[in-house]
Design an enzyme around this catalytic site. Sequence first.
Site, PDB file in Angstrom:
ATOM      1  N   ILE A   1      -7.411  12.641  88.100  1.00  0.00           N
ATOM      2  CA  ILE A   1      -8.707  11.706  87.733  1.00  0.00           C
ATOM      3  C   ILE A   1      -8.164  10.518  87.776  1.00  0.00           C
ATOM      4  O   ILE A   1      -9.135   9.533  88.227  1.00  0.00           O
ATOM      5  CB  ILE A   1      -8.844  12.293  86.264  1.00  0.00           C
ATOM      6  CG1 ILE A   1      -9.290  13.804  86.175  1.00  0.00           C
ATOM      7  CG2 ILE A   1      -9.714  11.303  85.536  1.00  0.00           C
ATOM      8  CD1 ILE A   1      -9.772  14.283  84.860  1.00  0.00           C
TER       9      ILE A   1
ATOM     10  N   ASP B   1       1.493   3.650  85.571  1.00  0.00           N
ATOM     11  CA  ASP B   1       1.729   5.220  85.336  1.00  0.00           C
ATOM     12  C   ASP B   1       3.248   5.355  85.116  1.00  0.00           C
ATOM     13  O   ASP B   1       3.991   4.388  85.426  1.00  0.00           O
ATOM     14  CB  ASP B   1       1.476   6.413  86.765  1.00  0.00           C
ATOM     15  CG  ASP B   1       1.333   7.522  86.307  1.00  0.00           C
ATOM     16  OD1 ASP B   1       0.186   8.136  86.304  1.00  0.00           O
ATOM     17  OD2 ASP B   1       2.348   8.230  85.780  1.00  0.00           O
TER      18      ASP B   1
ATOM     19  N   TYR C   1      -2.698  20.535  72.359  1.00  0.00           N
ATOM     20  CA  TYR C   1      -3.631  19.538  73.204  1.00  0.00           C
ATOM     21  C   TYR C   1      -4.989  19.189  72.709  1.00  0.00           C
ATOM     22  O   TYR C   1      -5.475  18.038  72.568  1.00  0.00           O
ATOM     23  CB  TYR C   1      -3.910  19.836  74.619  1.00  0.00           C
ATOM     24  CG  TYR C   1      -4.772  19.311  75.700  1.00  0.00           C
ATOM     25  CD1 TYR C   1      -4.019  18.508  76.465  1.00  0.00           C
ATOM     26  CD2 TYR C   1      -6.018  19.629  75.799  1.00  0.00           C
ATOM     27  CE1 TYR C   1      -5.146  17.585  77.270  1.00  0.00           C
ATOM     28  CE2 TYR C   1      -6.990  18.993  76.476  1.00  0.00           C
ATOM     29  CZ  TYR C   1      -6.316  18.158  77.441  1.00  0.00           C
ATOM     30  OH  TYR C   1      -7.261  17.525  78.416  1.00  0.00           O
TER      31      TYR C   1
ATOM     32  N   LYS D   1      -7.311  15.496  71.352  1.00  0.00           N
ATOM     33  CA  LYS D   1      -8.643  14.876  71.875  1.00  0.00           C
ATOM     34  C   LYS D   1      -9.568  14.752  71.002  1.00  0.00           C
ATOM     35  O   LYS D   1     -10.584  13.905  71.034  1.00  0.00           O
ATOM     36  CB  LYS D   1      -8.937  15.817  73.270  1.00  0.00           C
ATOM     37  CG  LYS D   1      -8.138  16.045  74.103  1.00  0.00           C
ATOM     38  CD  LYS D   1      -7.879  14.586  75.047  1.00  0.00           C
ATOM     39  CE  LYS D   1      -6.949  14.712  76.356  1.00  0.00           C
ATOM     40  NZ  LYS D   1      -7.123  13.596  77.023  1.00  0.00           N
TER      41      LYS D   1
HETATM   42  N1  NAD Z   1      -8.176  18.391  85.092  1.00  0.00           N
HETATM   43  C1  NAD Z   1      -8.953  18.417  84.147  1.00  0.00           C
HETATM   44  O1  NAD Z   1      -9.526  19.645  84.168  1.00  0.00           O
HETATM   45  C2  NAD Z   1      -9.179  17.795  82.786  1.00  0.00           C
HETATM   46  C3  NAD Z   1     -10.267  18.192  81.832  1.00  0.00           C
HETATM   47  C4  NAD Z   1     -10.171  17.513  80.581  1.00  0.00           C
HETATM   48  C5  NAD Z   1      -9.704  16.314  80.383  1.00  0.00           C
HETATM   49  N2  NAD Z   1      -8.771  15.854  81.323  1.00  0.00           N
HETATM   50  C6  NAD Z   1      -7.930  14.786  81.026  1.00  0.00           C
HETATM   51  O2  NAD Z   1      -7.862  13.773  82.094  1.00  0.00           O
HETATM   52  C7  NAD Z   1      -6.817  13.233  81.937  1.00  0.00           C
HETATM   53  C8  NAD Z   1      -5.922  13.187  83.457  1.00  0.00           C
HETATM   54  O3  NAD Z   1      -5.923  14.534  83.942  1.00  0.00           O
HETATM   55  P1  NAD Z   1      -5.571  15.082  85.173  1.00  0.00           P
HETATM   56  O4  NAD Z   1      -6.200  16.419  85.423  1.00  0.00           O
HETATM   57  O5  NAD Z   1      -5.713  14.078  86.209  1.00  0.00           O
HETATM   58  O6  NAD Z   1      -3.899  15.206  84.899  1.00  0.00           O
HETATM   59  P2  NAD Z   1      -2.596  14.635  85.890  1.00  0.00           P
HETATM   60  O7  NAD Z   1      -1.286  15.418  85.129  1.00  0.00           O
HETATM   61  O8  NAD Z   1      -3.050  14.923  87.170  1.00  0.00           O
HETATM   62  O9  NAD Z   1      -2.827  13.033  85.290  1.00  0.00           O
HETATM   63  C9  NAD Z   1      -2.023  12.484  84.119  1.00  0.00           C
HETATM   64  C10 NAD Z   1      -1.414  11.325  84.618  1.00  0.00           C
HETATM   65  O10 NAD Z   1      -0.860  10.862  83.412  1.00  0.00           O
HETATM   66  C11 NAD Z   1       0.565  10.451  83.535  1.00  0.00           C
HETATM   67  N3  NAD Z   1       1.287  10.092  82.393  1.00  0.00           N
HETATM   68  C12 NAD Z   1       1.884  11.331  81.416  1.00  0.00           C
HETATM   69  N4  NAD Z   1       2.687  10.848  80.401  1.00  0.00           N
HETATM   70  C13 NAD Z   1       2.471   9.571  80.518  1.00  0.00           C
HETATM   71  C14 NAD Z   1       2.946   8.289  79.905  1.00  0.00           C
HETATM   72  N5  NAD Z   1       3.834   8.663  78.846  1.00  0.00           N
HETATM   73  N6  NAD Z   1       2.923   7.080  80.327  1.00  0.00           N
HETATM   74  C15 NAD Z   1       1.826   6.648  81.346  1.00  0.00           C
HETATM   75  N7  NAD Z   1       1.341   7.842  82.128  1.00  0.00           N
HETATM   76  C16 NAD Z   1       1.741   9.121  81.638  1.00  0.00           C
HETATM   77  C17 NAD Z   1       1.076  11.262  84.470  1.00  0.00           C
HETATM   78  O11 NAD Z   1       2.398  10.648  85.363  1.00  0.00           O
HETATM   79  C18 NAD Z   1       0.162  11.653  85.477  1.00  0.00           C
HETATM   80  O12 NAD Z   1      -0.163  10.780  86.447  1.00  0.00           O
HETATM   81  C19 NAD Z   1      -5.963  13.466  81.113  1.00  0.00           C
HETATM   82  O13 NAD Z   1      -6.036  12.650  79.903  1.00  0.00           O
HETATM   83  C20 NAD Z   1      -6.528  15.148  80.825  1.00  0.00           C
HETATM   84  O14 NAD Z   1      -6.375  15.339  79.478  1.00  0.00           O
HETATM   85  C21 NAD Z   1      -8.453  16.574  82.508  1.00  0.00           C
END
Ligand code: NAD
Length: 278
Positions: A32, A51, A168, A172
């Site tokens: 995202i 990141d 989790y 949220k």
């Molecule tokens: N993919 C989905 O279906 C979905 C649905 C609802 C919400 N989300 C939310 O969207 C956001 C992104 O999700 P995604 O699917 O792209 O996941 P992802 O794992 O691809 O991305 C998360 C990113 O956060 C980074 N990260 C983790 N710990 C960190 C830290 N301590 N400091 C800085 N960066 C850190 C990771 O390295 C990663 O690049 C998250 O907050 C997730 O909860 C995702």
Amino acid sequence: MANQPSRETAGRIGARRAAGDAVVVTGAGGGIGLAIVGRLLGDGWAVVATDVDQAGLERVRRAVAGERSLHLSAMNVAERTSVTATAAALRADGLRVAGLVNVAGLLQDVFPLFSMDDVLQRRIWDVNYFGAVTCTQVFGSVMADGLGGAIVNITSINELRPLPLHAYAPTKVALGALTVLSAGELGPKGVRVNAVAPGFTLTPIMEDKIRTGKRDVTTLRANAAMGRLVETGEIASVVSFLLSDDASAVTGVSIPVDAGWLATSHWMNFRDLGQGPE
Ligand SMILES: NC(=O)c1ccc[n+]([C@@H]2O[C@H](COP(=O)([O-])OP(=O)(O)OC[C@H]3O[C@@H](n4cnc5c(N)ncnc54)[C@H](O)[C@@H]3O)[C@@H](O)[C@H]2O)c1
């Protein structure tokens, strides 16, 4: 009240936006985050992609190679010193922070409440909630002391309907509360704070859960009003709107971007639904 100066321009960044005004994106190397970085660069923002994961930052560099408005910075949202160091470096480089998107997050596998691991649970809170608090404090205060700005928190449908993800989901819900509270406190300082609550979104991590059988794509699709999952660009476009002056009077809200999953996922309880008139 009658003697107070008009505040009709509060919340509008555009008129005061200049080259060098930047949006900080945390978790920029994930599915995202990457889509949001690309979208905001297209919107004309300078983007500070941050990141904790160096490989993620490399992914950003490759995806938007040659973009002069892109700045990359290793930043761990769970470490206050890492966040303040990034803010200081941006100041030294002459970048004014006008926006923040809190994307960094840790997802989890499903496990029963009684076997919840303390260490894992705290790690998830440290990133998903306290990381967003720290970034809001550090970058929000820069905006509040300057030209104002806008913050977008990436929550989840779990903010609005907690799913069986015992570590989790509460993070949220709390991030949704932080959105409302910080909107109230930062509003008078010209900073808007909103959230985007994604539904099941086709990121590499979600595709992996589908591939390994942890999520059933047929069920996920069937439960959403639109019969499909969400694309990352569809999250990015709502973030873009919330950062823009088109949303200049919008603050303290969470917008679900879920292809209608919240609207219809509970309809499965009505077995006679869809059978037509008797
Ligand atoms: N993919 C989905 O279906 C979905 C649905 C609802 C919400 N989300 C939310 O969207 C956001 C992104 O999700 P995604 O699917 O792209 O996941 P992802 O794992 O691809 O991305 C998360 C990113 O956060 C980074 N990260 C983790 N710990 C960190 C830290 N301590 N400091 C800085 N960066 C850190 C990771 O390295 C990663 O690049 C998250 O907050 C997730 O909860 C995702």
